[in-house]
Scaffold this active site. Structure first.
Site, PDB file in Angstrom:
ATOM      1  N   THR A 201       0.827  -1.208   0.000  1.00 44.21           N
ATOM      2  CA  THR A 201       0.000   0.000   0.000  1.00 44.21           C
ATOM      3  C   THR A 201       0.861   1.258   0.000  1.00 44.21           C
ATOM      4  OG1 THR A 201      -1.553  -1.248   1.371  1.00 44.21           O
ATOM      5  CG2 THR A 201      -1.882   1.136   1.254  1.00 44.21           C
ATOM      6  N   GLU A 202       0.617   2.123  -0.962  1.00 47.75           N
ATOM      7  CA  GLU A 202       1.279   3.428  -1.053  1.00 47.75           C
ATOM      8  C   GLU A 202       2.813   3.334  -1.084  1.00 47.75           C
ATOM      9  OE1 GLU A 202      -0.681   5.921  -1.576  1.00 47.75           O
ATOM     10  OE2 GLU A 202      -2.598   5.096  -0.917  1.00 47.75           O
ATOM     11  N   LEU A 203       3.295   2.202  -1.588  1.00 44.97           N
ATOM     12  CA  LEU A 203       4.743   1.943  -1.673  1.00 44.97           C
ATOM     13  C   LEU A 203       5.439   2.073  -0.322  1.00 44.97           C
ATOM     14  CD1 LEU A 203       6.213   3.289  -5.049  1.00 44.97           C
ATOM     15  CD2 LEU A 203       5.279   1.051  -4.494  1.00 44.97           C
ATOM     16  N   ILE A 204       4.715   1.783   0.720  1.00 44.04           N
ATOM     17  CA  ILE A 204       5.338   1.756   2.044  1.00 44.04           C
ATOM     18  C   ILE A 204       6.362   0.613   2.059  1.00 44.04           C
ATOM     19  CG2 ILE A 204       4.893   1.215   4.491  1.00 44.04           C
ATOM     20  CD1 ILE A 204       2.232   2.794   4.135  1.00 44.04           C
TER      21      ILE A 204
ATOM     22  N   TRP B  51       5.430   6.621  -0.957  1.00 44.62           N
ATOM     23  CA  TRP B  51       5.484   7.551  -2.089  1.00 44.62           C
ATOM     24  C   TRP B  51       4.645   8.799  -1.841  1.00 44.62           C
ATOM     25  CZ3 TRP B  51       2.916   4.875  -7.023  1.00 44.62           C
ATOM     26  CH2 TRP B  51       1.547   4.688  -6.810  1.00 44.62           C
TER      27      TRP B  51
END
Lengths: 406, 410
Positions: free
Chosen positions: B144-147, B294
């Site tokens: 998720t969200e490039l975590i 990101w």
């Protein structure tokens, strides 16, 4: 730049929003090296010399930029025909005792006219580049000053007749002056987008003529009180009139108490709807937890904000609305009506439609029971109100003056 | 040099306004009408026309043009529920063999940070869905969200993934280039693919910005920039809604994408799937101890977990996980899982007062405080549902609280 300004007495002598705004704006202008000749009505019961002395002592002003001209008049910004008549009676009696000649108009409209005639004389003797008039009672003065001087006129809408009456029982005379003032003016300042849309919608002013100049607020150091109390307190503070929406506060209070009986509701202020509100609270069976504290001034107001856990401003129509900022400064989270100008400039608050009593109650209960929400709003709100500064609106006014003079 | 496109497709189940007075009434938590409306709007402006365009490009270039998608489970589910034609168009793309699907959490959640067990379950659910709908078994993971951090890379390696995506953030890369494959610290085989955020954001954020000095961005200009880069692959990662939704059609974004492959291929630069980048030798080991993402200029977790209300809400959510699961009530579990979607916490972000118009545009609430109130009211309602199922007494004067979870049985 030299400005002939028709405004209202400043705090602490006068504590309404209009006086505060005039004070702040004039101070801000003085920082931008604008020379202001400030013309204001001055009644016989105000302490004469202290006001000017106070200004001279006020380091906020660059004094050489600021002069005061007074016109003897009993006008104050929140009068209506009826309250004027009462005031007029009081003064007649007082002046009769002093065997002074009665010079005030027999009714409010006559007094507004008399004020404008006096203003004309000042305009003839003063040198200035722009005229700036605050709210309808000074518009006639502004119009006449423009006629005799040929200088551009800026009128400043702090409140419209629609705000004051909630759209019911508009005084035609007041409306006509507002309309005429705005049409004869070269530029109209509105204290919010909300007010701008009112002006465009109800007065037929072309939108490009209206410039939004949001009010600001500046705080002096305030005393911190230690207040001991057992119950949570939800506060209403303002005139108890249709415009301020007190009935929505009372009704929301009832809904909150049905869910959580350990809350007190406090109403600070006075106004024509006060008896009706007391009765309404009683009929809802919440009179024992709803306190009507009456009209408070100075430090008592400050104490009220600090005592409160939540401040609610359910105004039906609020051109700007400075009280939520005062409450936030005291660390009290606020719930404010979306039908207000102030809701355009603050984020760390909860916003409601004034008529949505369920939502007001929902938000009161949420603030009372979700402590992190309360803490976060308190924290961010205290920081947010400190960003306001009268130099910003003053700069905007100066830009308007420059465009008109060019 | 290669280009690797990965597009993120996601739509949350937005919540309906849930008042304190709705607590205990077990009303529907989700704004079905609004979710459908948004889905149809985005389908029309973005998903359908862009899928069509990509399909045409794939056909035209006969296998030379390819892209990867990560579609959240909740987006797929909403396609099934109210936009089957969108799902069909993705399935058609899948059939070309020129589209790769990535793995993520079904609910686009932050579960990894709060419950590893839930994280694995959501990844499994998503894997199953991708297999069922597109007949693919993803080997690349994107969170998720490039975590991302080292620990996460190690964790998903153990889950069997061969590659993982992350932001090519300056504070992590320093002087190094995002255009190479890296090895996450502490892992043996899994490879790290980094987003080239400069070139990605030129398309995703700046494309239509007339005040940008490079505006208008032409395919020639962009291809030249690509050419000027060194490395194995330029990874262009972005939200799929860039096309037609973030960048409106009138900006010329569709024309841009339509002509880009030809211009790129002309210069002997190829297109690759993320899985095809695994053949490259890692340039170095990358040590990312703290979480990055990101989002926003900070590229950290602060968009979701940056203030006290966000923390309070998510803590309370995971406090009831165990009780929810023990009850074996499918509807309850699905409702709970829909509440794990990261967007709900994003809406409570108070940073957007200062920067990020992006937050404002995608926020269905007037304010982050409204988002919190609705969320907490729903959690309070869910806790009452749990209590009733557990056979606990619920008084008509139940307390509303941020810590109601303490009243249920664990």
């Amino acid at each position: 730049m030299r400005v002939l300004m028709f405004g209202w007495e400043f705090p602490p002598f006068y504590s309404g929003g209009l006086g505060t705004a005039c004070y702040g704006l004039t101070k801000g202008l003085s920082h931008h090296n604008v020379k202001v000749t400030f013309v204001m009505p001055k009644g016989p019961d105000t302490v004469k010399s202290d006001f000017v002395k106070l200004l001279v002592a006020d380091k906020a002003f660059k004094n050489h930029n600021f002069r005061i001209k007074k016109i003897d008049s009993i006008l104050t910004p929140y009068l209506n025909s009826q309250t004027y008549n009462e005031k007029f009676q009081d003064y007649s009696l007082m002046l009769k005792k002093q065997s002074t000649e009665l010079l005030y108009g027999k009714n409010m409209f006559e007094e507004v006219y008399r004020f404008s005639e006096q203003a004309k004389l000042i305009a003839l003797s003063e040198e200035f580049d722009v005229i700036h008039a605050h709210d309808w009672m000074t518009y006639m003065a502004g119009i006449k000053a423009k006629k005799v001087s040929g200088k551009p006129l800026v009128v400043h809408m702090h409140a419209t007749e629609f705000d004051r009456t909630g759209g019911n029982g508009i005084n035609q005379y007041v409306y006509d002056i507002e309309k005429r003032g705005m049409h004869e003016a070269d530029k109209v300042c509105a204290v919010s987008n909300y007010t701008k849309s009112m002006v465009v919608q109800h007065y037929g002013v072309p939108p490009e003529k209206v410039e939004v100049v949001h009010n600001a607020v500046e705080f002096s150091d305030r005393q911190i009180y230690r207040i001991e109390k057992t119950d949570k307190v939800v506060l209403f503070l303002g005139r108890i009139t249709l415009q301020k929406g007190p009935e929505y506060f009372v009704e929301a209070a009832k809904k909150v108490m049905d869910r959580d009986p350990n809350v007190k509701f406090v109403v600070v202020g006075s106004g024509d709807m006060e008896p009706q509100m007391i009765e309404h609270a009683a009929s809802l069976g919440i009179a024992n937890r709803m306190l009507f504290a009456g009209f408070l001034t100075g430090e008592d107001v400050n104490k009220a904000y600090q005592m409160a856990d939540i401040y609610v401003m359910p105004s039906v129509s609020e051109p700007f609305g400075i009280t939520p900022l005062e409450a936030m400064k005291s660390g009290t989270p606020v719930i404010i009506s979306k039908q207000s100008g102030v809701s355009e400039v603050i984020q760390n608050c909860l916003k409601v439609d004034f008529w949505d009593v369920d939502d007001i109650a929902n938000k009161i209960l949420s603030l009372l029971h979700y402590e992190t929400l309360h803490q976060t709003l308190k924290h961010h709100g205290t920081i947010e109100v400190d960003k306001f500064n009268w130099d910003i609106p003053a700069e905007k006014c100066l830009r308007i003056y420059n465009e008109l003079v060019r | 040099m290669n280009i690797c496109f990965y597009f993120q497709v996601h739509q949350p189940y937005r919540l309906r306004t849930y008042s304190v007075f709705d607590i205990g009434q077990s009303k529907n938590y989700f704004d079905d009408e609004k979710n459908k409306e948004i889905m149809l709007k985005v389908a029309k402006k973005c998903y359908l026309p862009t899928n069509k365009l990509i399909l045409d490009l794939i056909k035209k270039h006969k296998g030379a043009f390819k892209v990867a998608f990560s579609i959240s489970g909740v987006a797929l589910q909403q396609f099934e529920e109210c936009a089957p034609e969108v799902l069909a168009s993705f399935q058609e793309l899948a059939k070309t063999g020129c589209v790769e699907f990535l793995s993520e959490t079904y609910y686009h959640s932050l579960a990894y940070l709060y419950s590893k067990e839930e994280f694995e379950e959501q990844v499994k659910l998503h894997k199953k869905k991708i297999k069922k709908l597109f007949n693919q078994d993803p080997i690349i993971f994107r969170h998720t969200e490039l975590i991302y951090n080292n620990e996460l890379a190690n964790y998903v390696e153990k889950m069997g993934y061969k590659g993982i995506l992350a932001e090519g953030a300056d504070h992590v890369l320093g002087w190094r280039s995002p255009n190479y494959v890296y090895t996450p610290k502490g892992t043996s085989k899994i490879k790290l693919l980094l987003k080239n955020y400069k070139l990605s954001d030129d398309v995703a954020f700046r494309f239509g910005d007339k005040s940008w000095k490079e505006h208008p961005l032409t395919v020639e200009k962009f291809a030249t920039w690509v050419e000027q880069n060194e490395g194995d692959s330029i990874n262009l990662f972005m939200d799929y809604e860039t096309f037609g939704e973030h960048q409106w059609e009138h900006t010329g974004i569709f024309e841009f994408i339509k002509h880009l492959p030809e211009e790129i291929l002309k210069r002997n630069i190829g297109f690759k799937f993320p899985s095809e980048l695994l053949i490259f030798e890692p340039k170095a080991e990358l040590d990312v101890h703290n979480f990055m993402s990101w989002a926003d200029v900070e590229r950290d977790l602060s968009a979701w977990l940056g203030n006290k209300i966000q923390e309070s809400a998510i803590n309370e959510l995971y406090m009831i996980e165990e009780s929810v699961k023990k009850l074996k009530d499918e509807k309850l579990l699905e409702d709970w899982r829909k509440l794990t979607t990261s967007d709900h916490f994003y809406y409570m972000c108070t940073k957007w007062f200062n920067d990020g118009d992006v937050h404002k545009y995608f926020n269905p609430y007037d304010s982050p405080y409204d988002a919190f109130i609705t969320y907490m009211n729903i959690l309070n309602d869910m806790i009452i549902r749990i209590k009733m199922k557990q056979g606990l007494k619920v008084s008509p004067n139940f307390k509303i609280s941020e810590h109601s979870s303490s009243e249920i049985r664990t």
